[in-house]
Motif scaffolding. Structure first.
Motif, short mmCIF file in Angstrom:
data_model
loop_
_atom_site.label_atom_id
_atom_site.label_comp_id
_atom_site.label_asym_id
_atom_site.label_seq_id
_atom_site.Cartn_x
_atom_site.Cartn_y
_atom_site.Cartn_z
N GLU A 49 0.86 -1.19 0.00
CA GLU A 49 0.00 0.00 0.00
C GLU A 49 0.89 1.24 0.00
O GLU A 49 1.73 1.41 0.88
N LYS A 50 0.75 2.06 -1.02
CA LYS A 50 1.54 3.28 -1.12
C LYS A 50 0.74 4.46 -0.60
O LYS A 50 -0.28 4.82 -1.16
N ARG A 51 1.21 5.02 0.49
CA ARG A 51 0.55 6.19 1.06
C ARG A 51 1.25 7.44 0.56
O ARG A 51 2.46 7.45 0.34
N PRO A 52 0.53 8.53 0.36
CA PRO A 52 1.17 9.77 -0.10
C PRO A 52 2.13 10.30 0.96
O PRO A 52 1.90 10.17 2.16
N THR A 53 3.24 10.88 0.47
CA THR A 53 4.18 11.50 1.39
C THR A 53 3.62 12.84 1.86
O THR A 53 2.71 13.41 1.23
N LEU A 54 4.17 13.36 2.94
CA LEU A 54 3.74 14.66 3.43
C LEU A 54 4.01 15.74 2.39
O LEU A 54 3.22 16.68 2.23
#
Length: 271
Positions: free
Chosen positions: A235-240
């Motif tokens: 699962e790729k979560r968006p970076t800050l």
């Protein structure tokens, strides 16, 4: 080594008393390309740039820039280069246009006002040209700084950690400026600690470590030094940074702050 290098460095050595900073640095930079020199703090990146810019005498080695040897033809080398350091050198009391006119006059160019106006347009600073540089944002100051270095159209530009201290938006703006320089035929030598910066910009990347170039190649060539990538489903979560850029970009486009409505407003305890 290529035969048509705009910058050629061979066997560069530099010591400060018992501290040997450069231990035989070799690399070429092709005309119109972006060459990134990576290294940790104290690796000697700035020392290399200062030597190439004729600001620092070296102990051994040869350097030619635009066909001129830095030892025998330093004046011709200086006329061929521009150097933008880690901190902007603009005069805050002058407007952006006045800064450019001043440099054009110091270079004894014809029609300094026209030169300034062309550079303001090229670097997307025309609307801010009449404002004092002290009122510029970090990204605008950096673009103005690079524009000042381009007065006289030098074929070679040295950028020593040009995005240090800039916010994500300003950094992207400077990246666009650097890409545009290369697109128009300028040869760019870029030093940076930011790996993403080298990934996004450079045609070739060299790593300076313990006074030597330990690897030099394209991004594809450098990737081939490691084992082949394994395919994994994660699962790729968006970076800050991605979240920040999405928010401010949307806000800029709408002229308001509608994007904040989709961001939870509760405290950590509330959630």
């Amino acid at each position: 080594m290529t035969t048509d290098a705009m910058i050629r460095v061979q066997g560069l050595e530099k010591s400060y008393k018992d501290l040997q900073v450069l231990r035989g640095v070799d690399f070429d930079v092709a005309p119109g390309s972006i060459f990134a020199l990576l290294g940790s703090n104290g690796a000697g990146k700035t020392t290399v740039v200062q030597a190439l810019a004729t600001l620092l005498a070296v102990d051994a080695g040869t350097v030619t820039i635009n066909g001129f040897d830095i030892a025998t033809h330093p004046q011709q080398v200086r006329e061929s280069i521009s150097l933008t350091g880690q901190f902007a050198t603009v005069d805050d009391m002058l407007s952006g246009r006045e800064n450019l006119v001043l440099i054009a006059k110091l270079r004894h160019l014809d029609n300094p006002g026209r030169v300034a106006d062309e550079l303001l347009d090229r670097f997307s600073l025309t609307t801010a040209g009449g404002r004092r540089a002290s009122e510029y944002s970090g990204g605008m100051r950096r673009r103005l700084d690079i524009a000042m270095g381009m007065v006289g159209n030098p074929p070679v530009v040295f950028l020593d950690e040009p995005t240090t201290g800039l916010d994500p938006q300003a950094r992207l703006s400077v990246w666009e400026t650097i890409n545009e320089l290369a697109r128009l035929g300028t040869t760019v030598l870029l030093t940076t600690q930011y790996l993403e910066e080298a990934e996004r910009l450079a045609d070739r990347i060299a790593v300076l470590h313990q006074g030597r170039i330990v690897v030099n190649g394209t991004l594809t060539e450098l990737e081939a030094l490691l084992p082949p990538a394994k395919v994994e489903y994660v699962e790729k979560r968006p970076t800050l940074e991605e979240i920040f850029l999405a928010i401010v970009t949307d806000t800029d486009e709408t002229g308001g702050d509608e994007t904040t409505s989709s961001v939870p407003t509760g405290t950590r305890e509330d959630r």
